[in-house]
Design an enzyme around this catalytic site. Structure first.
Site, PDB file in Angstrom:
ATOM      1  N   GLY A   1       0.813  -1.205   0.000  1.00 58.54           N
ATOM      2  CA  GLY A   1       0.000   0.000   0.000  1.00 58.54           C
ATOM      3  C   GLY A   1       0.845   1.254   0.000  1.00 58.54           C
ATOM      4  O   GLY A   1       2.032   1.231  -0.334  1.00 58.54           O
ATOM      5  N   CYS A   2       0.237   2.354   0.382  1.00 64.32           N
ATOM      6  CA  CYS A   2       0.911   3.649   0.398  1.00 64.32           C
ATOM      7  C   CYS A   2       2.163   3.606   1.261  1.00 64.32           C
ATOM      8  O   CYS A   2       2.116   3.235   2.431  1.00 64.32           O
ATOM      9  CB  CYS A   2      -0.054   4.714   0.928  1.00 64.32           C
ATOM     10  SG  CYS A   2       0.709   6.326   1.171  1.00 64.32           S
ATOM     11  N   PHE A   3       3.307   3.995   0.683  1.00 66.39           N
ATOM     12  CA  PHE A   3       4.552   3.884   1.436  1.00 66.39           C
ATOM     13  C   PHE A   3       4.667   4.902   2.573  1.00 66.39           C
ATOM     14  O   PHE A   3       5.532   4.796   3.428  1.00 66.39           O
ATOM     15  CB  PHE A   3       5.795   3.924   0.543  1.00 66.39           C
ATOM     16  CG  PHE A   3       5.836   4.980  -0.536  1.00 66.39           C
ATOM     17  CD1 PHE A   3       5.253   6.227  -0.376  1.00 66.39           C
ATOM     18  CD2 PHE A   3       6.489   4.714  -1.746  1.00 66.39           C
ATOM     19  CE1 PHE A   3       5.320   7.191  -1.368  1.00 66.39           C
ATOM     20  CE2 PHE A   3       6.553   5.670  -2.745  1.00 66.39           C
ATOM     21  CZ  PHE A   3       5.975   6.914  -2.562  1.00 66.39           C
ATOM     22  N   TRP A   4       3.806   5.896   2.602  1.00 63.23           N
ATOM     23  CA  TRP A   4       3.806   6.805   3.749  1.00 63.23           C
ATOM     24  C   TRP A   4       3.467   6.031   5.024  1.00 63.23           C
ATOM     25  O   TRP A   4       4.045   6.281   6.076  1.00 63.23           O
ATOM     26  CB  TRP A   4       2.772   7.920   3.568  1.00 63.23           C
ATOM     27  CG  TRP A   4       3.067   8.873   2.452  1.00 63.23           C
ATOM     28  CD1 TRP A   4       4.224   8.988   1.741  1.00 63.23           C
ATOM     29  CD2 TRP A   4       2.164   9.857   1.934  1.00 63.23           C
ATOM     30  NE1 TRP A   4       4.101   9.977   0.796  1.00 63.23           N
ATOM     31  CE2 TRP A   4       2.853  10.534   0.892  1.00 63.23           C
ATOM     32  CE3 TRP A   4       0.860  10.232   2.228  1.00 63.23           C
ATOM     33  CZ2 TRP A   4       2.256  11.569   0.155  1.00 63.23           C
ATOM     34  CZ3 TRP A   4       0.274  11.260   1.502  1.00 63.23           C
ATOM     35  CH2 TRP A   4       0.969  11.921   0.485  1.00 63.23           C
ATOM     36  N   CYS A   5       2.505   5.122   4.905  1.00 60.67           N
ATOM     37  CA  CYS A   5       2.080   4.319   6.070  1.00 60.67           C
ATOM     38  C   CYS A   5       3.122   3.268   6.425  1.00 60.67           C
ATOM     39  O   CYS A   5       3.499   3.125   7.602  1.00 60.67           O
ATOM     40  CB  CYS A   5       0.762   3.610   5.777  1.00 60.67           C
ATOM     41  SG  CYS A   5      -0.622   4.699   5.386  1.00 60.67           S
TER      42      CYS A   5
END
Length: 215
Positions: free
Chosen positions: A47-51
């Site tokens: 998923g989103c690499f920020w998370c």
């Protein structure tokens, strides 16, 4: 006015020097990590690499986490190109870890417990092949460990649906733009971080409190 100008110039110079020192320190740390023969690497798309970056960098034994792109067919892709889904890349995190402190299997356990590996090309509201669940293995041992864990999880009924995680040999990792690195740390009050990342971090920290870095 002249003295004020000199004072301001001094502040600007000090600020620039401080920023330059910080960048130099980051470069030195990165060089140390990349040249440490005791470290191994893991590359996950979940998923989103920020998370995902915010989660894995808290684990004891993890020395560095970089956000970037893997699994595509275009050289040196940028974020805008990747978000179209036409480059074939997944948003990934590239992890440098000490296997004497934390094993690849332990990283896999965190990987499967902190995203939904049963949704094809989707994590929550983030939809597209760039958000696919993927393990880009660096050696045969990582490949076998991943397949074994997937089989065990499917057989145990840990998830209602079958796991669709892609298991592919690692080829290239392209580091994402600077503003994506340490995103949560630098933007923790931003709306996305508060609504999406914070709940994931809280759940993760409760589940893996014994594996977290000491403050």
């Amino acid at each position: 006015m002249k003295q004020l100008g000199i004072f301001i110039l001094g502040l600007v110079t000090m600020s620039c020097t401080t920023q330059a020192q910080k960048q130099q320190e980051k470069s030195i740390k990165k060089e140390i990590v990349m040249n440490n023969d005791n470290l191994e690497f893991a590359t996950f798309g979940n998923g989103c690499f920020w998370c995902t970056e915010a989660i894995f960098e808290q684990l004891e034994g993890v020395h560095k986490v970089e956000s970037g792109y893997s699994g595509g067919h275009v050289k040196n892709p940028g974020y805008k190109a990747v978000t179209t889904g036409r480059t074939g890349h997944a948003e990934v995190i590239h992890i440098a870890f000490d296997p004497k402190v934390i094993s690849f299997n332990e990283l896999l356990d965190v990987f499967f417990n902190t995203h939904n590996p049963t949704t094809l090309n989707r994590q929550g509201a983030d939809v597209g092949t760039q958000y696919r669940s993927a393990v880009f293995y660096h050696n045969d041992a990582q490949r076998d460990a991943t397949n074994n864990m997937i089989n065990a999880l499917d057989e145990s009924g840990a998830f209602e649906d079958k796991i669709v995680t892609e298991v592919t040999e690692f080829d290239k990792f392209y580091v994402a733009e600077n503003y994506h690195q340490n995103y949560y740390e630098n933007n923790s009050t931003q709306g996305y971080c508060q609504v999406v990342i914070n709940p994931k971090l809280e759940k993760f920290q409760k589940m893996y409190k014994e594996k977290l870095k000491k403050q």
